[in-house]
Design an enzyme around this catalytic site. Structure first.
Site, PDB file in Angstrom:
ATOM      1  N   SER A  15       0.814  -1.212   0.000  1.00  0.00           N
ATOM      2  CA  SER A  15       0.000   0.000   0.000  1.00  0.00           C
ATOM      3  C   SER A  15       0.852   1.267   0.000  1.00  0.00           C
ATOM      4  O   SER A  15       0.616   2.190  -0.779  1.00  0.00           O
ATOM      5  CB  SER A  15      -0.925  -0.002   1.227  1.00  0.00           C
ATOM      6  OG  SER A  15      -1.807  -1.098   1.187  1.00  0.00           O
ATOM      7  N   GLY A  16       1.841   1.331   0.897  1.00  0.00           N
ATOM      8  CA  GLY A  16       2.684   2.519   0.974  1.00  0.00           C
ATOM      9  C   GLY A  16       3.583   2.671  -0.226  1.00  0.00           C
ATOM     10  O   GLY A  16       3.751   3.766  -0.768  1.00  0.00           O
ATOM     11  N   GLU A  35       9.285  -5.892  -6.388  1.00  0.00           N
ATOM     12  CA  GLU A  35       8.405  -6.705  -5.552  1.00  0.00           C
ATOM     13  C   GLU A  35       8.696  -8.176  -5.829  1.00  0.00           C
ATOM     14  O   GLU A  35       8.546  -8.639  -6.964  1.00  0.00           O
ATOM     15  CB  GLU A  35       6.938  -6.392  -5.848  1.00  0.00           C
ATOM     16  CG  GLU A  35       5.946  -7.276  -5.135  1.00  0.00           C
ATOM     17  CD  GLU A  35       6.153  -7.306  -3.624  1.00  0.00           C
ATOM     18  OE1 GLU A  35       6.380  -8.412  -3.091  1.00  0.00           O
ATOM     19  OE2 GLU A  35       6.105  -6.225  -2.997  1.00  0.00           O
ATOM     20  N   THR A  42       0.483  -6.749   2.018  1.00  0.00           N
ATOM     21  CA  THR A  42      -0.291  -7.491   3.014  1.00  0.00           C
ATOM     22  C   THR A  42      -1.777  -7.217   2.890  1.00  0.00           C
ATOM     23  O   THR A  42      -2.602  -8.137   2.893  1.00  0.00           O
ATOM     24  CB  THR A  42       0.189  -7.131   4.429  1.00  0.00           C
ATOM     25  OG1 THR A  42       1.535  -7.586   4.594  1.00  0.00           O
ATOM     26  CG2 THR A  42      -0.688  -7.792   5.479  1.00  0.00           C
ATOM     27  N   CYS A  43      -2.169  -5.967   2.774  1.00  0.00           N
ATOM     28  CA  CYS A  43      -3.587  -5.613   2.796  1.00  0.00           C
ATOM     29  C   CYS A  43      -4.368  -6.299   1.688  1.00  0.00           C
ATOM     30  O   CYS A  43      -5.400  -6.915   1.933  1.00  0.00           O
ATOM     31  CB  CYS A  43      -3.755  -4.094   2.693  1.00  0.00           C
ATOM     32  SG  CYS A  43      -5.479  -3.568   2.749  1.00  0.00           S
ATOM     33  N   CYS A  48      -6.198  -7.369   5.092  1.00  0.00           N
ATOM     34  CA  CYS A  48      -7.519  -6.806   5.363  1.00  0.00           C
ATOM     35  C   CYS A  48      -8.558  -7.075   4.278  1.00  0.00           C
ATOM     36  O   CYS A  48      -9.725  -7.307   4.600  1.00  0.00           O
ATOM     37  CB  CYS A  48      -7.412  -5.307   5.652  1.00  0.00           C
ATOM     38  SG  CYS A  48      -6.149  -4.435   4.740  1.00  0.00           S
ATOM     39  N   LYS A  51      -9.510 -10.946   4.231  1.00  0.00           N
ATOM     40  CA  LYS A  51     -10.095 -11.214   5.548  1.00  0.00           C
ATOM     41  C   LYS A  51     -11.505 -10.634   5.637  1.00  0.00           C
ATOM     42  O   LYS A  51     -12.429 -11.298   6.132  1.00  0.00           O
ATOM     43  CB  LYS A  51      -9.213 -10.620   6.636  1.00  0.00           C
ATOM     44  CG  LYS A  51      -9.784 -10.729   8.040  1.00  0.00           C
ATOM     45  CD  LYS A  51      -9.025  -9.817   8.983  1.00  0.00           C
ATOM     46  CE  LYS A  51      -9.230  -8.356   8.605  1.00  0.00           C
ATOM     47  NZ  LYS A  51      -8.404  -7.437   9.399  1.00  0.00           N
ATOM     48  N   ALA A 115      14.837  -7.197  -4.042  1.00  0.00           N
ATOM     49  CA  ALA A 115      15.870  -6.165  -4.074  1.00  0.00           C
ATOM     50  C   ALA A 115      16.368  -5.922  -2.663  1.00  0.00           C
ATOM     51  O   ALA A 115      15.595  -5.931  -1.704  1.00  0.00           O
ATOM     52  CB  ALA A 115      15.314  -4.871  -4.666  1.00  0.00           C
ATOM     53  N   GLY A 176      -4.044 -12.634  21.283  1.00  0.00           N
ATOM     54  CA  GLY A 176      -5.187 -11.916  21.821  1.00  0.00           C
ATOM     55  C   GLY A 176      -5.474 -10.611  21.110  1.00  0.00           C
ATOM     56  O   GLY A 176      -6.274  -9.813  21.583  1.00  0.00           O
ATOM     57  N   TYR A 178      -6.085  -8.218  17.289  1.00  0.00           N
ATOM     58  CA  TYR A 178      -7.196  -8.098  16.346  1.00  0.00           C
ATOM     59  C   TYR A 178      -7.251  -9.273  15.372  1.00  0.00           C
ATOM     60  O   TYR A 178      -8.340  -9.756  15.023  1.00  0.00           O
ATOM     61  CB  TYR A 178      -7.125  -6.761  15.606  1.00  0.00           C
ATOM     62  CG  TYR A 178      -6.018  -6.634  14.594  1.00  0.00           C
ATOM     63  CD1 TYR A 178      -6.245  -6.887  13.246  1.00  0.00           C
ATOM     64  CD2 TYR A 178      -4.729  -6.254  14.972  1.00  0.00           C
ATOM     65  CE1 TYR A 178      -5.238  -6.776  12.305  1.00  0.00           C
ATOM     66  CE2 TYR A 178      -3.715  -6.131  14.046  1.00  0.00           C
ATOM     67  CZ  TYR A 178      -3.963  -6.399  12.716  1.00  0.00           C
ATOM     68  OH  TYR A 178      -2.955  -6.288  11.793  1.00  0.00           O
ATOM     69  N   GLU A 182     -10.548 -11.620  15.091  1.00  0.00           N
ATOM     70  CA  GLU A 182     -11.270 -11.597  13.817  1.00  0.00           C
ATOM     71  C   GLU A 182     -11.421 -13.000  13.245  1.00  0.00           C
ATOM     72  O   GLU A 182     -12.516 -13.405  12.832  1.00  0.00           O
ATOM     73  CB  GLU A 182     -10.553 -10.672  12.833  1.00  0.00           C
ATOM     74  CG  GLU A 182     -10.715  -9.207  13.193  1.00  0.00           C
ATOM     75  CD  GLU A 182      -9.868  -8.270  12.352  1.00  0.00           C
ATOM     76  OE1 GLU A 182     -10.193  -7.074  12.291  1.00  0.00           O
ATOM     77  OE2 GLU A 182      -8.868  -8.733  11.744  1.00  0.00           O
ATOM     78  N   ASP A 304       4.719  -0.354   7.753  1.00  0.00           N
ATOM     79  CA  ASP A 304       4.940  -1.182   8.932  1.00  0.00           C
ATOM     80  C   ASP A 304       6.407  -1.400   9.273  1.00  0.00           C
ATOM     81  O   ASP A 304       6.722  -1.793  10.397  1.00  0.00           O
ATOM     82  CB  ASP A 304       4.265  -2.549   8.736  1.00  0.00           C
ATOM     83  CG  ASP A 304       2.753  -2.450   8.710  1.00  0.00           C
ATOM     84  OD1 ASP A 304       2.234  -1.336   8.900  1.00  0.00           O
ATOM     85  OD2 ASP A 304       2.092  -3.480   8.495  1.00  0.00           O
ATOM     86  N   THR A 312      -3.017   0.147   7.211  1.00  0.00           N
ATOM     87  CA  THR A 312      -2.903   0.413   5.771  1.00  0.00           C
ATOM     88  C   THR A 312      -3.115   1.892   5.416  1.00  0.00           C
ATOM     89  O   THR A 312      -2.310   2.465   4.669  1.00  0.00           O
ATOM     90  CB  THR A 312      -3.897  -0.473   5.000  1.00  0.00           C
ATOM     91  OG1 THR A 312      -3.506  -1.838   5.148  1.00  0.00           O
ATOM     92  CG2 THR A 312      -3.920  -0.117   3.524  1.00  0.00           C
ATOM     93  N   HIS A 437     -33.476   8.865  13.081  1.00  0.00           N
ATOM     94  CA  HIS A 437     -34.232   7.781  13.710  1.00  0.00           C
ATOM     95  C   HIS A 437     -35.043   7.002  12.684  1.00  0.00           C
ATOM     96  O   HIS A 437     -35.593   7.606  11.764  1.00  0.00           O
ATOM     97  CB  HIS A 437     -35.174   8.382  14.760  1.00  0.00           C
ATOM     98  CG  HIS A 437     -35.986   7.367  15.497  1.00  0.00           C
ATOM     99  ND1 HIS A 437     -35.459   6.568  16.480  1.00  0.00           N
ATOM    100  CD2 HIS A 437     -37.290   7.014  15.359  1.00  0.00           C
ATOM    101  CE1 HIS A 437     -36.407   5.777  16.940  1.00  0.00           C
ATOM    102  NE2 HIS A 437     -37.529   6.026  16.273  1.00  0.00           N
ATOM    103  N   GLU A 442     -27.820   6.973  15.949  1.00  0.00           N
ATOM    104  CA  GLU A 442     -28.447   8.078  16.677  1.00  0.00           C
ATOM    105  C   GLU A 442     -28.086   8.069  18.154  1.00  0.00           C
ATOM    106  O   GLU A 442     -28.192   9.087  18.833  1.00  0.00           O
ATOM    107  CB  GLU A 442     -29.963   8.041  16.511  1.00  0.00           C
ATOM    108  CG  GLU A 442     -30.662   6.914  17.247  1.00  0.00           C
ATOM    109  CD  GLU A 442     -32.178   6.973  17.097  1.00  0.00           C
ATOM    110  OE1 GLU A 442     -32.754   8.037  17.354  1.00  0.00           O
ATOM    111  OE2 GLU A 442     -32.763   5.924  16.721  1.00  0.00           O
TER     112      GLU A 442
END
Length: 448
Positions: A15-16, A35, A42-43, A48, A51, A115, A176, A178, A182, A304, A312, A437, A442
């Site tokens: 992503s970055g 690459e 990862t994302c 993410c 997932k 690389a 323990g 996220y 998940e 990261d 991300t 509502h 709300e």
């Protein structure tokens, strides 16, 4: 003519790295990105995005049951893991193609090799070719940590979980955080017997205590097992493939799949940063200044690998700010205050700003407003599961300094509410807003 092959060489097309490459090229830089695996990081590839698609798939388990209470004659439905898995992986392939097209349309050269850094202005490819660049950007992300315990090779991480041949009947998830919570929700809804093993007594460290306690309560009622303060001793594998997780105290736990969700570490092994004098922190992350520059003035790092915030959207902002700073004549930094985050557990939780404990430590006197309610859909569906919204207010200024919630669509609701917290709005500003509502959102303007 430049003295270098490229103005910018990026290591890592996550992503970055992709955002930095695209924006730098738009500013007129000659850019290459290396690459060694797949574009998207990862994302997109193993995080993410796939997932969240599994989470959508798992949600149908309860939705189909609830539909009967709403008048739909839904028969008992079977589930095919292979169909969900293959469709998710197909979507990953599609997204990777879009990322590749983005680089290509911005005239960024994509090099499908590993690389490493060979000097302040030099990278070396796996093929042996050396390339020079005025600037080097390291954006190689993070990698799952595997515990140092006998038999750990029998376990998997979040990298491999998307490729399982079948949905496990029994799964033990170690951790323990996220990722653990998940995937516990995902596999429980898909019919697995789930046990979370945690070496401490705390889930989701860093989130508000009331919210994480509610998740534990709901997860336990659903049938997810928890084993706290558990220190693994060894993992044994039977001839039939089943695993037995042994602990220093207590009975072993048997499973078909053992998944480690015990944290992530900057992905820097063998990258050669020492050849350019790039300094690392005590945690093995790259040290950078506010502009993402390392101790070597020609080398930068985002995402990261810097261990600032492993999210991300943060990596994307860091990559964009880097490109604007170095190639766009527009020096920018990233504001890490009030960054919203979510855990797509079952149900999901989300938060922004200070927790109650943090606010009391930093501000002294705070006011806490909560709403503990049963969502309307759960009422008709006959589910006892309750949502919890929590607002933390600076008692001196009336400014809302934190919002935390657990319940259906909590992340979707929090994204808009996070703007108000970031803007420094007061509790009175929330009170002055007319409620929409009937909605769960709300509750944010009705807190007493």
């Amino acid at each position: 003519m430049s003295d270098y092959d490229f103005d910018l060489f990026v290591i890592g097309a996550g992503s970055g790295g992709v955002r930095a490459s695209r924006v730098a090229a738009a500013h007129g830089a000659k850019v290459a990105v290396a690459e060694e695996f797949r574009v998207g990081g990862t994302c997109v590839i193993r995080g993410c995005v796939p997932k969240k698609l599994l989470i959508y798939g798992a949600h149908f388990a309860e939705d189909l049951k609830d539909a009967r209470r709403f008048g739909w004659n839904v028969p008992d439905c079977g589930f095919e893991w292979q169909t969900l898995r293959d469709n998710v992986l197909g979507e990953v392939d599609r997204l990777e193609g879009l990322y590749r097209n983005t680089l290509d349309s911005n005239k960024v050269e994509l090099i499908g090799e590993r690389a490493t850094v060979a000097g302040p202005h030099t990278v070396k490819l796996a093929s042996g070719r050396e390339i020079t660049a005025k600037y080097i950007l390291v954006a190689t992300g993070a990698w799952p940590v595997t515990p140092d315990v006998e038999g750990a090779e029998h376990g998997i991480t979040s990298n491999e979980v998307f490729h399982l041949d079948e949905c496990p009947k029994r799964i033990v998830i170690v951790g323990g955080g996220y990722i653990a919570n998940e995937f516990a929700g995902i596999f429980h809804q898909l019919g697995s017997h789930v046990t979370i093993v945690n070496r401490s007594s705390t889930l989701l460290r860093g989130y508000d205590e009331s919210i994480r306690d509610r998740l534990l309560q709901i997860s336990t009622v659903k049938g997810i097992n928890f084993r706290f303060n558990a220190q693994m001793e060894r993992i044994e594998k039977d001839k039939d493939g089943s695993l037995h997780v042994h602990f220093k105290d207590g009975d072993p736990v048997s499973c078909d799949v053992l998944m480690f969700a015990t944290g992530r570490t900057p992905n820097l092994d063998g990258l050669g940063l020492e050849s350019a004098g790039v300094e690392l922190s005590d945690k093995g992350a790259i040290k950078v200044d506010d502009y993402s520059r390392t101790s070597c003035e020609s080398i930068y790092a985002v995402g990261d690998v810097t261990d600032r915030l492993q999210l991300t959207p943060v990596a994307i902002r860091e990559g964009h700010a880097f490109a604007d700073t170095v190639f766009g004549d527009n020096p920018r930094t990233v504001d890490y205050g009030c960054v919203p985050s979510a855990v797509f557990s079952h149900p999901p939780l989300a938060g922004v700003g200070m927790t109650e404990a943090e606010a009391k430590n930093r501000l002294g006197t705070v006011k806490v407003y909560t709403s503990d309610f049963r969502p309307m859909k759960n009422v008709l569906a006959g589910r006892e599961e309750r949502a919890l919204y929590k607002m933390i207010v600076d008692a001196t200024t009336d400014r809302v300094v934190g919002l935390h919630m657990i319940g259906p669509d909590a992340p979707e609701i929090l994204q808009a509410a996070a703007i108000a917290v970031k803007a420094g709005l007061t509790k009175q500003d929330f009170d002055d807003t007319v409620a929409l509502h009937p909605s769960m959102a709300e509750e944010l303007v009705l807190l007493k």
